[in-house]
Design a protein around this motif. Structure first.
Motif, PDB file in Angstrom:
ATOM      1  N   LEU A  40       0.815  -1.219   0.000  1.00  8.35           N
ATOM      2  CA  LEU A  40       0.000   0.000   0.000  1.00  8.35           C
ATOM      3  C   LEU A  40       0.849   1.268   0.000  1.00  8.35           C
ATOM      4  O   LEU A  40       0.324   2.374   0.206  1.00  8.35           O
ATOM      5  CB  LEU A  40      -0.960  -0.020   1.197  1.00  8.35           C
ATOM      6  CG  LEU A  40      -2.008  -1.136   1.159  1.00  8.35           C
ATOM      7  CD1 LEU A  40      -2.777  -1.184   2.468  1.00  8.35           C
ATOM      8  CD2 LEU A  40      -2.961  -0.959  -0.025  1.00  8.35           C
ATOM      9  N   LEU A  49      -6.188   5.923  -1.041  1.00 10.34           N
ATOM     10  CA  LEU A  49      -7.376   5.077  -0.848  1.00 10.34           C
ATOM     11  C   LEU A  49      -8.657   5.883  -1.033  1.00 10.34           C
ATOM     12  O   LEU A  49      -8.837   6.949  -0.418  1.00 10.34           O
ATOM     13  CB  LEU A  49      -7.358   4.481   0.568  1.00 10.34           C
ATOM     14  CG  LEU A  49      -6.435   3.283   0.836  1.00 10.34           C
ATOM     15  CD1 LEU A  49      -6.731   2.131  -0.076  1.00 10.34           C
ATOM     16  CD2 LEU A  49      -5.001   3.613   0.948  1.00 10.34           C
ATOM     17  N   ILE A  76      -1.855   3.337   7.637  1.00 11.79           N
ATOM     18  CA  ILE A  76      -1.906   4.219   6.462  1.00 11.79           C
ATOM     19  C   ILE A  76      -2.064   5.671   6.928  1.00 11.79           C
ATOM     20  O   ILE A  76      -2.916   5.972   7.779  1.00 11.79           O
ATOM     21  CB  ILE A  76      -3.103   3.845   5.550  1.00 11.79           C
ATOM     22  CG1 ILE A  76      -2.963   2.402   5.060  1.00 11.79           C
ATOM     23  CG2 ILE A  76      -3.214   4.811   4.380  1.00 11.79           C
ATOM     24  CD1 ILE A  76      -1.786   2.164   4.132  1.00 11.79           C
TER      25      ILE A  76
END
Ligand code: 6PG
Length: 239
Positions: free
Chosen positions: A59, A64, A94
Motif C-alpha cells: 500500500l 485510498l 496508512i
C-alpha cells in the motif's frame, strides 16, 4: 473479455484478490508514481483487505478511495470506511492524508457533491472523468455493484457524473453515496469478488447480456477481473 477466476473457497478468493490488487497497484506506481485504489463494503472483501493490510509495502504510495458508502457516521458498524479502517487502514498504519473518505454523515447529496469535487480536483484531466487505477467491487444477489441498483435512475446519470447520492437503496441503509457507472467505466481496472451460492445467479447475469436489471453486466468487460469461489461460479457455458 472478462477475466474469470474460480477458486475452491472464500479464503482462496481473498488470497488471489490480494495478489492481483498488489500487482495492479505496483503497475500503477511504476507508470505514474502513485496508485489510486477504491474500496467497496459488504462482507465479501473484508478478508482481502486484511491480507493487503498485513503486507505493508503493497500500500505504499497508494491513495485510498471508496466506491460507495452508507450515510452513517464513520464509526458506525454499517460504515464501509470503518470496515476498511479496521481490516486494512489501521493495521497498515496508512497515513490518514492518503485516505479519502466519503462523508456519508453529511447525507447523500452533500456527501456525493463534496466527494465528486475531491475526485475531480485530485484525479481528473480537464473535462474528463477522474481515473482510478483499481476499483474493488462486491456484487449483490440482484447483481448490484457499489450502490448502483437494478433499474435505478443512477444508472442513467449524466456522462460527466462522478458521484451520486441515493435516498432509496433497496439494500439498507437507504441513504448512500456511490461512484457513478461512468466512474467505473473510466477506471483502469475493476475487480469484482463473489463467494457463496447466493451470488451464482448474479454472476451469471453479470456475464450475460448487458442489462439495467443487472448493473454488474454494464461494467466494461475488457477491464474487469472476476474472482469467485466454486459456489458462486457460473455454469461452464458462461465461462
Ligand atoms: C455496500 C457494498 C455493496 C456490496 C454488495 C455485496 O455498501 O453494501 O458496497 O455493493 O459490495 O452489496 O455485499 P456482500 O459482500 O455483503 O454480499
Amino acid at each position: 473479455m472478462t477475466r474469470l477466476t474460480t477458486c475452491p473457497d472464500a479464503e482462496a478468493v481473498a488470497s488471489r484478490a490480494a495478489a492481483l490488487i498488489g500487482r495492479q497497484l505496483e503497475r500503477a506506481r511504476a507508470e505514474r508514481g502513485v496508485a489510486h485504489l477504491a474500496l467497496s463494503g459488504g462482507t465479501t472483501p473484508g478478508h482481502t483487505y486484511e491480507l493487503l493490510g498485513a503486507e505493508h509495502d503493497v500500500l505504499e504510495r497508494v491513495e485510498l478511495w471508496f466506491a460507495d458508502e452508507r450515510c452513517v457516521r464513520p464509526d458506525d458498524p454499517e460504515s464501509n470506511y470503518r470496515l476498511a479502517y479496521e481490516a486494512m487502514l489501521a493495521p497498515a498504519a496508512i497515513d490518514p492524508a492518503r485516505v479519502h473518505r466519503m462523508e456519508g454523515e453529511l447525507g447523500p447529496h452533500t456527501g456525493a457533491e463534496r466527494y465528486g469535487r475531491e475526485l475531480a480536483a485530485r484525479l481528473a484531466d480537464e473535462g474528463k472523468l477522474p481515473v482510478l487505477d483499481v476499483v474493488v467491487l462486491g456484487i449483490g444477489p440482484d447483481a448490484h455493484i457499489a450502490s448502483l441498483f437494478p433499474g435505478a435512475a443512477t444508472l442513467s446519470a449524466p456522462e460527466d457524473a462522478i458521484c451520486l447520492g441515493i435516498e432509496d437503496s433497496p439494500k439498507p441503509p437507504p441513504e448512500r453515496i456511490t461512484l457513478s457507472l461512468g466512474m467505473l467505466h473510466a477506471a483502469r481496472s475493476c475487480l469484482l469478488l463473489a463467494t457463496g451460492a447466493g451470488k451464482a445467479d448474479a454472476i451469471s447475469a453479470m456475464l450475460g447480456e448487458p442489462s439495467r436489471h443487472a448493473p454488474a453486466s454494464l461494467l466494461r468487460r475488457g477491464r474487469l477481473s472476476v474472482i469467485v469461489d466454486d459456489a458462486a461460479a457460473p455454469p461452464p457455458r458462461l465461462r
